[in-house]
Design an enzyme around this catalytic site. Structure first.
Site, short mmCIF file in Angstrom:
data_model
loop_
_atom_site.label_atom_id
_atom_site.label_comp_id
_atom_site.label_asym_id
_atom_site.label_seq_id
_atom_site.Cartn_x
_atom_site.Cartn_y
_atom_site.Cartn_z
N ASP A 146 1.21 -1.63 -0.01
CA ASP A 146 -0.10 0.17 -0.73
C ASP A 146 0.99 1.56 0.06
OD1 ASP A 146 -2.64 -1.34 -0.55
OD2 ASP A 146 -3.05 -1.06 1.39
N TYR A 172 -2.29 5.23 -1.87
CA TYR A 172 -3.62 5.50 -1.55
C TYR A 172 -4.03 6.76 -2.57
CZ TYR A 172 -3.19 2.70 2.79
OH TYR A 172 -2.93 1.87 3.12
N HIS A 202 -9.80 -5.93 9.66
CA HIS A 202 -9.23 -6.75 8.76
C HIS A 202 -9.23 -8.16 9.26
CE1 HIS A 202 -8.67 -3.82 6.14
NE2 HIS A 202 -7.84 -3.40 5.78
N HIS A 246 -0.95 -2.99 5.77
CA HIS A 246 -2.62 -3.36 5.92
C HIS A 246 -3.44 -3.06 6.76
CE1 HIS A 246 -6.80 -5.22 3.40
NE2 HIS A 246 -6.61 -5.93 3.98
N HIS A 276 -3.63 -0.21 9.95
CA HIS A 276 -3.35 0.89 10.02
C HIS A 276 -3.12 0.96 11.49
CE1 HIS A 276 -5.12 2.12 5.77
NE2 HIS A 276 -4.22 1.53 6.19
#
Lengths: 441, 441
Positions: free
Chosen positions: B188, B191, B312, B339, B341
């Protein structure tokens, strides 16, 4: 425009073997050795005539069964590539042009692979079609499914891991007697990848000629197994039309509706975790299911989510951890899988409250859960997987390492009859039978 | 030949959101709001001069660190595409030609994306390099890693889910002070997919200019997160050279060795079940690991396999069910994921004897297991994931929803110092510290 199968780029990795070959135990029931029929066997016979079409097979070409894709191979030259068809055998009044492609693999050079999408058909109608020309022309027919409707009867066959041994032939012959109208195929087709070099291509061709006896006359819904992960000639591409795919699907996972059934085909060998394209697609597809129109909801995968066979045990855990809760939430009627070369059927169990930190740990009876059927017993050259966990787990209702196939006959919105037939029973007496009560109605 | 990133075909699916945004609780520690810095912020400044190179970043270009790939973007025209480099700042005696590509996305038209593979470097040497020409030329440098060896010290940074907010800036600034020599990036990146249309491309560009301050001078080892599943401009391609990839790797999963570490990067968003290409590759790569030469074995993924954060939760179960037993068998030292945060570190636990039919059910202490670090706390616009399971599971050693980064300083074959730094502590006092004892030696 037909869709080109993404795996047709022939990713050539090291050979994958199944790992379940060679197991034996007292459960094994088979008349024949597990080796491929010789290439000169009559079931592999090449049709006579210059450039005569062979390996003819059809699949559904749209969401609701008013289109078919007809695929075939011509050995000598690319043209012609059209299909003549009509509702009268003596008057094939419509002609549609197909697409042509070919490929090479080592010294093997494929024939010319044709796909022809025929749209705008009428439901519940018998169509005759002719491919090839002159003396080499060949005639076939298919029956379109009835209009989508909740009480529409329909009879599916279920076959997996077929291969091309004498056991495979026995399975196909038994299926041909079943009255099945379309095949839910749970993956692993030709096992040609167990051969080497040119023979990989040749054994795709023999398999195509072998399967033609059924697949030219009724749609087979393909699913990708591990034997197709690396190499799947375009001739057996899952050829959904592009406009369907764009909206709903991919060549590796897709959904169709047929009669009173909504059929979801998943790819065990594509990513399926949250945020993956397949995950996003399945979430949307499940929301599209309308049990008022199609009361029956079936899922086809290759790796079983529940199997107590030693072969490939728990290989389906990854997908189970992601999709099982949806299968329960949406009250899927049945999940059909292959991969394990044996037969097994589960009770309605789920393990959706498993929690790595705490919570329920084992599968428990769950009336909202699907039944899980493992039916990778089509009869390929790897033989049967005959070692099971002992004792039989509570979720396992019936298991046996024998070759065979199953049928699922939908009677109406509430009832369907499911039967598993083992090849070794000469008379077609089902060895495992179940009246399926619809999970929605 | 540089490898073209397979995701550069820009699969345009529906937007994926992270689902963890907007959570708040008393654990949240952040100075700044979670919104992207304005495009005119100085960290996004476009270098002066016609066609001046921007978004410069490097990564390791071979298995053992004697090659780098230098990537950059020129806004106005494609050429020149060469890199001048040498060991003396005043004598950049060697020149190497790169490749150029570009792409469009809605009305966004990318700049010209250059990749240049420089091979045959000497280990443990400072190289200076210049890209662009005339007044627009820009100068950078990098240090090649020491020769592969079991006691070679090396300091890695670990960053994830960085984005481009003020919190992201804080993370990067803290990392720049750390003395880290290369970044293990757990996925990631920009974004940018949280923006729309042209801004998706523009926000890749701003992110590239933002990260340049570190990434132009030391290799970042990229990993694909969910925000890259759909759209990852080629400029941030995981550009391993083709000859390395053919043998060992793919652009989505790969391995490199650096100093005393063997680093395996896995793709959470590619298939990983048995028989899948990634599965086959990992099995072979783990067998290639030579702990006599590289005692330290690290795995980078995006989805954590162990995390007790509500966001998640258990999304990593699918991969855990497939790969955890190998991580234990091969005594992986640590698995780094993003993944989520927030920050979390596990004890050495495993759950490899979980069995759906019977057997052990929960993670248990396991001295052969890796530690699992979740470090998706780089500081992106989705904010912190601050809800945790209560009570804290036994496998969880430390957890906190704060922005930050970590460093891992290898001292020799037996000892490494691991520190997590939270941004909100002005002084660089580690908030979570651990002396890692090598799992092999």
């Amino acid at each position: 425009m037909l869709l080109k199968f993404v795996l047709a780029s022939f990713v050539l990795l090291s050979s994958i073997r199944d790992g379940s070959a060679g197991m034996t135990s007292s459960f094994v029931r088979t008349k024949w050795p597990s080796e491929d029929m010789p290439v000169d066997h009559e079931v592999f016979a090449i049709p006579k005539g210059y450039n005569a079409p062979q390996q003819v097979h059809i699949t559904q070409g749209d969401y609701d069964g008013k289109a078919v894709i007809i695929s075939w191979v011509t050995p000598d030259e690319a043209g012609p590539s059209h299909v003549q068809y009509g509702t009268s055998k003596s008057n094939l009044q419509t002609s549609k042009e197909g697409t042509v492609a070919n490929y090479t693999f080592y010294n093997y050079k494929s024939g010319y692979i044709h796909h022809c999408l025929i749209e705008g058909l009428t439901h519940n109608t018998k169509y005759y079609y002719r491919i090839g020309s002159g003396d080499s022309a060949r005639d076939f027919w298919f029956q379109t499914p009835p209009t989508i409707g909740p009480d529409t009867p329909y009879k599916f066959g279920i076959i997996g891991d077929l291969g091309q041994t004498f056991n495979s032939l026995s399975t196909l012959e038994h299926y041909l007697e079943s009255g099945g109208q379309a095949v839910l195929y749970v993956g692993d087709l030709s096992y040609s990848d167990e051969h080497e070099f040119e023979d990989v291509g040749l054994r795709w061709d023999t398999w195509g000629r072998f399967a033609e006896k059924s697949a030219a006359y009724q749609p087979w819904f393909w699913n990708v197994g591990n034997h197709e992960v690396e190499f799947m000639p375009e001739v057996f591409c899952v050829a959904l039309v592009e406009n369907v795919r764009e909206k709903y699907s991919s060549p590796l996972w897709y959904a169709v509706r047929r009669a009173s059934a909504h059929i979801i085909v998943l790819s065990s060998y594509s990513a399926f975790v949250r945020y993956s394209p397949q995950y996003i697609w399945l979430k949307e597809e499940l929301a599209r299911v309308d049990r008022e129109k199609t009361p029956w909801l079936f899922v086809i995968v290759h790796k079983p989510l529940y199997s107590s066979n030693v072969a490939h045990y728990m290989e389906g855990e990854a997908m189970r951890s992601v999709f099982e809760s949806w299968f329960v939430q949406y009250k899927v009627d049945a999940v059909f899988a292959g991969h394990v070369h044996a037969y097994e059927r589960s009770y309605r169990y789920s393990n959706i409250d498993y929690n790595i930190t705490g919570g329920r740990r084992y599968p428990v009876p769950d009336t909202s859960a699907p039944i899980y059927v493992t039916i990778g017993d089509g009869g390929n050259l790897e033989g049967l997987a005959s070692s099971y966990l002992d004792p039989q787990p509570e979720y396992s209702a019936f298991r046996e390492a024998s070759y065979g196939h199953a049928t699922l006959e939908i009677k109406n919105r509430t009832h369907a009859v499911y039967n598993w037939y083992r090849n070794d029973d000469g008379k077609r007496v089902p060895a495992d039978s179940l009246v399926l009560l619809n999970q929605y109605w």
